[in-house]
Design an enzyme around this catalytic site. Sequence first.
Site, PDB file in Angstrom:
ATOM      1  N   GLU A   1      42.962 -56.350  54.562  1.00  0.00           N
ATOM      2  CA  GLU A   1      43.260 -55.329  53.842  1.00  0.00           C
ATOM      3  C   GLU A   1      42.762 -55.483  52.073  1.00  0.00           C
ATOM      4  OE1 GLU A   1      47.423 -53.673  54.980  1.00  0.00           O
ATOM      5  OE2 GLU A   1      47.323 -55.964  55.381  1.00  0.00           O
TER       6      GLU A   1
HETATM    7  N1  MCN Z   1      39.066 -63.280  59.205  1.00  0.00           N
HETATM    8  C1  MCN Z   1      38.245 -64.518  58.998  1.00  0.00           C
HETATM    9  N2  MCN Z   1      38.068 -65.328  58.265  1.00  0.00           N
HETATM   10  C2  MCN Z   1      38.931 -65.045  57.055  1.00  0.00           C
HETATM   11  C3  MCN Z   1      39.984 -64.016  57.185  1.00  0.00           C
HETATM   12  C4  MCN Z   1      40.040 -63.146  58.145  1.00  0.00           C
HETATM   13  O1  MCN Z   1      37.157 -64.461  59.985  1.00  0.00           O
HETATM   14  N3  MCN Z   1      39.080 -65.891  56.111  1.00  0.00           N
HETATM   15  C5  MCN Z   1      38.927 -62.600  60.260  1.00  0.00           C
HETATM   16  C6  MCN Z   1      40.108 -62.630  61.338  1.00  0.00           C
HETATM   17  O2  MCN Z   1      39.969 -63.492  62.195  1.00  0.00           O
HETATM   18  C7  MCN Z   1      40.372 -61.305  61.930  1.00  0.00           C
HETATM   19  C8  MCN Z   1      39.762 -60.446  60.853  1.00  0.00           C
HETATM   20  O3  MCN Z   1      39.291 -61.088  59.971  1.00  0.00           O
HETATM   21  O4  MCN Z   1      39.553 -61.123  62.894  1.00  0.00           O
HETATM   22  C9  MCN Z   1      40.981 -59.819  60.125  1.00  0.00           C
HETATM   23  O5  MCN Z   1      41.954 -60.588  59.806  1.00  0.00           O
HETATM   24  P1  MCN Z   1      43.421 -60.500  59.027  1.00  0.00           P
HETATM   25  O6  MCN Z   1      42.935 -60.171  57.630  1.00  0.00           O
HETATM   26  O7  MCN Z   1      44.272 -61.525  59.264  1.00  0.00           O
HETATM   27  O8  MCN Z   1      43.880 -59.098  59.676  1.00  0.00           O
HETATM   28  P2  MCN Z   1      44.761 -59.019  61.238  1.00  0.00           P
HETATM   29  O9  MCN Z   1      43.765 -59.828  62.300  1.00  0.00           O
HETATM   30  O10 MCN Z   1      46.259 -59.130  61.020  1.00  0.00           O
HETATM   31  O11 MCN Z   1      44.057 -57.380  61.269  1.00  0.00           O
HETATM   32  C10 MCN Z   1      44.808 -56.396  60.629  1.00  0.00           C
HETATM   33  C11 MCN Z   1      44.321 -55.722  59.628  1.00  0.00           C
HETATM   34  C12 MCN Z   1      44.847 -54.534  59.022  1.00  0.00           C
HETATM   35  S1  MCN Z   1      46.401 -54.880  58.458  1.00  0.00           S
HETATM   36  C13 MCN Z   1      44.175 -53.286  59.406  1.00  0.00           C
HETATM   37  S2  MCN Z   1      45.322 -52.048  58.873  1.00  0.00           S
HETATM   38  C14 MCN Z   1      43.047 -53.380  59.679  1.00  0.00           C
HETATM   39  C15 MCN Z   1      42.427 -54.536  59.671  1.00  0.00           C
HETATM   40  O12 MCN Z   1      42.831 -55.454  59.736  1.00  0.00           O
HETATM   41  N4  MCN Z   1      42.662 -52.312  60.506  1.00  0.00           N
HETATM   42  C16 MCN Z   1      41.490 -52.339  61.332  1.00  0.00           C
HETATM   43  N5  MCN Z   1      40.925 -54.385  59.823  1.00  0.00           N
HETATM   44  C17 MCN Z   1      40.559 -53.373  60.842  1.00  0.00           C
HETATM   45  N6  MCN Z   1      39.163 -53.416  61.334  1.00  0.00           N
HETATM   46  C18 MCN Z   1      38.774 -52.489  62.262  1.00  0.00           C
HETATM   47  N7  MCN Z   1      37.740 -52.512  62.638  1.00  0.00           N
HETATM   48  N8  MCN Z   1      39.614 -51.630  62.684  1.00  0.00           N
HETATM   49  C19 MCN Z   1      40.886 -51.451  62.049  1.00  0.00           C
HETATM   50  O13 MCN Z   1      41.905 -50.620  62.459  1.00  0.00           O
END
Ligand code: MCN
Length: 911
Positions: A869
Amino acid sequence: MVKKSLIINGIQQTLIIDENASLADVLRKQMLLTGCKIGCGIGQCGACNIILDGKVVRSCVMKMARVPEDAVIMTIEGLGTPENLHPLQLAWMTFGCAQCGFCSPGFIMTAKVLLENNQSPTREEVRDWFQKNRNLCRCTGYKPLIDAVMAAAKVMRGEIKKEDLLFKANGESILGTSYARPSAVAKVTGKWDFGADEALKMPENTLRLALVQAEVSHANIKGIDTSEAEKMPGVERIITYKDVPGKNRITGLITFPTNKGDGWDRPILCDEKVFQFGDAIAVVAADTEEHAREAAKKVKVDLEILPAYMSAPEAMAEDAIEIHPGTPNVYFEINTIKGEETAPIMEKAKYTIEMDSYSSRQPHLNIEPDCGYAYIDNDGRITIQSKSIGIHLHHAMICAGIGIEPEKLRLIQNHTGGTFGYKFSPTTEAILGVAALVLQKPVSLVFDMYQNITYTGKRSPGFMHIKLGADENGKLLALEGDNYIDHGPYSEFGDLLTMRPAQFVGAGYDIKNIRNKSQTVCTNHAYGAAFRGYGSPQSFLSSELAMDVLAEKIGMDPFELRYKNIYKEELGSTTPTGCKPDVYCLESMFDTLRPKYEEAKKRVAAKSTDQVKCGVGIALGIYGCGLDGADSSEAWAELTKDGVTIYNAWEDHGQGADIGTLTMAHGILVEAGFKPEQIKLIMNDTARTPNSGPAGGSRSNVMTGNATKLAAEMLLNAMKKGDGTYRTYDEMLAENIPLKYDGKWVATMCTDCSLETAQGNPFSVYMYELFMPEVSVNMETGKVTVDKFTTVADVGTIINKTVVDGQIYGGIAQGIGLALTEDFEDISKHNTLAKCGIPYPKDIPDDFEIIYQVTPRPYGPYGAAGSGEGPLTAPHPAILNAIFNATGARITKIPALPEVVKAAIEELKSK
Ligand code: MCN
Ligand code: FES
Ligand code: FES
């Protein structure tokens, strides 16, 4: 019906077809070539693009009558196999182009034709080609797709080898690398079936559902007449609220006790009232989807039309009736009360500014329309498969409404073509559950894009008021705010959303004194659903525009005003909720950006002409990784004969839950020599996986990452021998050591925010991002183009580099849409992807620079924060600030459509 001979993927086939059917329907429904996807169904998205006689064709709008006899058709299934991928498919994996993967087959087929005709295209030619063929992607921001085509072209020209494209693990940890996500091969070969694809492959007795939906926004229901519809061909049954065994409500699980509603306000099938356009009044079950849809048109609903309140001010008017009788339309209020009373401080402040802004009803515009199916499994459970990004959460929200025992309800997430948050709310789950229960047969329900747009939740508009006070040096002294969140008719998560302005208006700055009031308003427009950024885009639109307005008043550069006021450890700066941020990383991020900003200022000045003025803008954005307070997650790790199986419910929108889980576990298990391919993932099934919480609030990488890592650590500890080597599976069995471990992680360091003051420590980890767009504004038309985007991101340790790049490109692309084009205000107009203003490839700059700062997070797994986000927190105020920098016209409402910008320029001229 006619007989047609076609050469499909190299094989001559004879088909009996309806000439009025679309080519896409024939490929998908008759040939089960489901790599051809249906997004918009009306020629706007390119998801169905295939190759016909050497040309790219949008198969959804190509009638079979126009397909020549013996036409040569190629779909993604005919391109490369998992064992022998086409260079484009490999490049798609390498550059993380298949996030959700829904658009991938269409893009790859489109690109194939380009490279067949031009093996050395320029980047601009690739962009033009995708634009021309109407290819849309909502996840990637397009740049990775151009990178992939350029790399594939190099392979095809023989300049690099295909094998060199893909990152290989070589026994090392894959942490921070570009290791491709486990789902990538299936996604780029068209073998990754989404819900609508699986629905086509269900057993013959499956009933197809269609909804009878409200076409008004507010009404009392006086009667529902299904008699004529029941006689329509193929109809099995029509279900209304009378048939629902349970409470017929989806509960919003009220988050805060000060909410004046009870959370039981959303009907599964409307009984007494219609609350918004699209509300489901009845469900038709028939033998085919077409029959169900035709019959649905025959259901007659007798309505008493009520006044429809389509915005917060309308619903707050004195004479407005209560939308949910017994609950006031303004049903929740939260006040940030930090430090001293602000009024006397404002009075003495050398500089004050006060302004309003409006953040729009942004539609999610996922390319895969909502869909799902349900059946009774062998254990007698109603099993609902959908795009849910909160399977355990939704279980709790719909169980009583359907009317079954919790253990008789099972939720599974299907492969999902993007949600961007709308699936934080249940959509069709409860309806599918009721239908399967009532009919005792498998059922499926697939929305078309019109339904997907008009009847899924939207970003809740924010009516934001802010006042800032600063001393003679520009040091912020106080912030006051007054905000209304228009949350549509259903209260689910409305209070939680309204907590966000309390936490994020003014975030990033050392502001000791805050009085900021936020209220939730019930209206009859689309229900508010989570949308990436969740409350932060409304918040930062307010405070990041205000910082620019203040800078202008003081006569200071907006960069310097921000730099002076950002969180600093030596000042003991705290967040708006009065706690220390997880890390103090903003100062060095600004230091990194400063030279880029200076260059950008020179660049825009040099480019500007009287006709096209150029400008640069700045904004900062911050978001918490987690749900408020002591959020938690759970994951299991089990040693098997072949490796390790990880179980969790980290739902995948497309962001990369699979690669996140794999990397979190592998980072630990690599010590015992496990390779990534030995780690099996079982995910997102309430019957088989623990409750890891929903994949919202960018919480999963931190919460479920920690839980997954913990489970892997527990297993590794159990496997460890005294000499430092590790027991094998057989040795573990022989020694009777348990094979399965339960990792539970709780953010015990957090506290809820007080409901009196909003003070507290709600998040263990935050992500930080600076946004710097450069724009051109056509002074005649008001059209704004984002020419270049620079961003500095601190998401802690990067778990997968390609994934995080993709999150940032894609999130910022949505921010460009939010700022300039996207809207869902006029239901009669904003009802296709194009009319909602979704950005096409040429609307997003190819000149995109991401600069990472890595500040390890104390509570993040391996030091990681989230990333989903962050990129959609504040790109839009940065763009509005850039428009101001270019033209002197201050836009405070989004989207800044050409006519809005033009009017602001003209108003300025007239002054
Ligand atoms: N990640 C990483 N290194 C970090 C932080 C995150 O590699 N330091 C990676 C994580 O492993 C994950 C991705 O980034 O694969 C997103 O991680 P995170 O921010 O924890 O989010 P969530 O996995 O909880 O996913 C939800 C978030 C939200 S709230 C929305 S809305 C959203 C989003 O992610 N919707 C998406 N990204 C999206 N991406 C796609 N393609 N489609 C959506 O609908
Ligand atoms: Fe065919 Fe969108 S263009 S599904
Ligand atoms: Fe393109 Fe999701 S990867 S729409």
